[in-house]
Design a protein around this motif. Structure first.
Motif, PDB file in Angstrom:
ATOM      1  N   UNK A   6      17.796  95.995  21.936  1.00 49.09           N
ATOM      2  CA  UNK A   6      18.490  96.970  22.759  1.00 49.09           C
ATOM      3  C   UNK A   6      18.736  98.239  21.949  1.00 49.09           C
ATOM      4  N   UNK A   7      17.694  99.052  21.717  1.00 49.12           N
ATOM      5  CA  UNK A   7      17.842 100.241  20.894  1.00 49.12           C
ATOM      6  C   UNK A   7      18.252 101.480  21.684  1.00 49.12           C
ATOM      7  N   UNK A   8      19.248 101.335  22.601  1.00 45.83           N
ATOM      8  CA  UNK A   8      19.761 102.468  23.379  1.00 45.83           C
ATOM      9  C   UNK A   8      18.632 103.154  24.127  1.00 45.83           C
ATOM     10  N   UNK A   9      18.075 102.443  25.111  1.00 41.91           N
ATOM     11  CA  UNK A   9      16.855 102.898  25.749  1.00 41.91           C
ATOM     12  C   UNK A   9      17.098 103.709  27.021  1.00 41.91           C
ATOM     13  N   UNK A  10      18.279 104.312  27.187  1.00 43.34           N
ATOM     14  CA  UNK A  10      18.584 105.047  28.408  1.00 43.34           C
ATOM     15  C   UNK A  10      17.563 106.141  28.663  1.00 43.34           C
ATOM     16  N   UNK A  11      17.173 106.856  27.624  1.00 46.00           N
ATOM     17  CA  UNK A  11      16.201 107.926  27.766  1.00 46.00           C
ATOM     18  C   UNK A  11      14.817 107.438  28.134  1.00 46.00           C
ATOM     19  N   UNK A  12      14.587 106.131  28.059  1.00 49.39           N
ATOM     20  CA  UNK A  12      13.285 105.561  28.387  1.00 49.39           C
ATOM     21  C   UNK A  12      13.296 104.903  29.759  1.00 49.39           C
ATOM     22  N   UNK A  13      14.317 105.223  30.560  1.00 47.51           N
ATOM     23  CA  UNK A  13      14.382 104.677  31.906  1.00 47.51           C
ATOM     24  C   UNK A  13      15.194 103.400  32.023  1.00 47.51           C
ATOM     25  N   UNK A  14      15.866 102.985  30.963  1.00 47.01           N
ATOM     26  CA  UNK A  14      16.697 101.795  30.997  1.00 47.01           C
ATOM     27  C   UNK A  14      18.170 102.199  30.918  1.00 47.01           C
ATOM     28  N   UNK A  16      20.586  99.819  29.809  1.00 42.79           N
ATOM     29  CA  UNK A  16      21.106  98.577  29.239  1.00 42.79           C
ATOM     30  C   UNK A  16      22.515  98.742  28.701  1.00 42.79           C
ATOM     31  N   UNK A  17      23.296  97.701  28.862  1.00 36.88           N
ATOM     32  CA  UNK A  17      24.565  97.554  28.167  1.00 36.88           C
ATOM     33  C   UNK A  17      24.579  96.124  27.655  1.00 36.88           C
ATOM     34  N   UNK A 115      24.487  88.982  32.570  1.00 35.41           N
ATOM     35  CA  UNK A 115      24.944  87.939  31.654  1.00 35.41           C
ATOM     36  C   UNK A 115      26.350  88.226  31.115  1.00 35.41           C
ATOM     37  N   UNK A 116      27.179  88.841  31.934  1.00 33.99           N
ATOM     38  CA  UNK A 116      28.484  89.303  31.463  1.00 33.99           C
ATOM     39  C   UNK A 116      29.471  88.177  31.189  1.00 33.99           C
ATOM     40  N   UNK A 117      29.437  87.129  32.015  1.00 32.40           N
ATOM     41  CA  UNK A 117      30.523  86.144  31.989  1.00 32.40           C
ATOM     42  C   UNK A 117      30.687  85.433  30.650  1.00 32.40           C
TER      43      UNK A 117
END
Length: 320
Positions: A6-14, A16-17, A115-117
């Motif tokens: 999870x390499x902070x992929x927001x700029x790649x269309x993801x 993720x948290x 998968x938060x719980x």
């Protein structure tokens, strides 16, 4: 068990948290084999972030830019940080080195885990070299990699900063126990249900006392998935963290004393240890008490039984 990056992929269309969801697509090896009930381990390419059990996987369609070797056309290429040329093809029969990759846009199936719980924060407890060594294929560069669960668990639960992963067993047992035990899920009509609880109890967590409304969840005392309705006197307001632990049975209400019973592994954390044996901060009617007994029977009966062996055949994924 899968390891995912999870390499902070927001700029790649993801978007993720790590503690709640992770996204990938059908171009990723192992993409279609990940399933509900699998353990997912997340890292950032440098260190471990944490792990959880997958509750749900949503699929969709989209596009992705795929880079490939200009010589053999395979997508098994890697960018080199210090060496030149910039890229190398890892296909065994090619090994071509080049500066300009071929890029094409292709249609893909998209996947997003929830998968938060059961999330356990383990930030910094295992280094990248250790995680790679714990993969079934240590030299793999795939975004989703199979981990050796028993070895990974031993590493986390022993030595410096040892952390119990028993909550993973519990989460998996609840999530894979069937539809009637899926206590962590989207609830239809949840907003109305929560509003009724605020009217009944005010801004009060039943376990910890007065709290801002923003941090209070409407918690069911029973499996909503089994009943598909919001039963009368079937809920309490709980602070978000204790709600999660209550859903997983890490905190329960003793139906004989109506005091809180916190499992041993959760009591290792002082903030939860001090709740053990404490009375509820709100009064329960007889219908509440009925649901409390059902929750107790479900979770404490399971706790008293032997949990299946650690290596249950479920997959563990390391995700970068």
């Amino acid at each position: 068990m899968y390891l995912g990056e999870d390499p902070k992929r927001v700029g790649q269309g993801y978007d993720d948290h790590p503690s709640t969801h992770y996204s990938w697509n059908s171009r990723v090896p192992n993409s279609a084999t990940v399933a509900v009930g699998d353990t997912i381990v997340l890292w950032d390419g440098k260190t471990l972030l944490g792990l959880s059990v997958i509750e749900d996987i949503k699929t969709g369609t989209g596009t992705a830019d795929v880079s490939s070797c200009p010589k053999c056309g395979k997508a098994d290429i890697a960018e080199r940080k210090t060496m030149t040329p910039k890229y190398r093809c890892w296909t065994e029969s090619c090994k071509f080195e080049f500066d300009n990759r071929h890029v094409a846009t292709v249609d893909v199936t998209t996947y997003r885990s929830q998968h938060e719980a059961g999330w356990i924060d383990l930030r910094g407890q295992v280094t990248a070299p250790e995680l790679r060594a714990l993969c079934e294929q240590p030299k793999s560069q795939n975004a989703l990699r199979r981990l050796r669960w028993d070895d990974f668990r031993t590493r986390v639960e022993t030595g410096k900063n040892a952390t119990s992963l028993n909550i993973v067993d519990k989460a998996r047992k609840v999530i894979t126990g069937g539809h009637s035990e899926r206590m962590v899920r989207v609830r239809k009509g949840q907003a109305v249900f929560r509003a009724s609880l605020l009217d009944s109890f005010g801004e009060v967590c039943a376990f910890t006392g007065p709290m801002p409304a923003a941090v209070l969840d409407a918690a069911h005392l029973y499996s909503y998935a089994a009943k598909q309705e919001h039963a009368e006197s079937g809920g309490l307001l709980l602070r978000k963290d204790v709600h999660r632990l209550f859903d997983l049975g890490q905190i329960a209400i003793d139906p004989t004393t109506f005091t809180l019973d916190v499992t041993a592994e959760t009591r290792a954390y002082p903030v939860y240890d001090k709740l053990h044996g404490q009375p509820l901060t709100v009064a329960l009617d007889k219908k509440h008490q009925k649901w409390v007994r059902e929750h107790w029977a479900m979770h404490r009966a399971q706790n008293q039984a032997t949990i299946p062996g650690q290596n249950t055949g479920t997959q563990t994924t390391l995700t970068v």
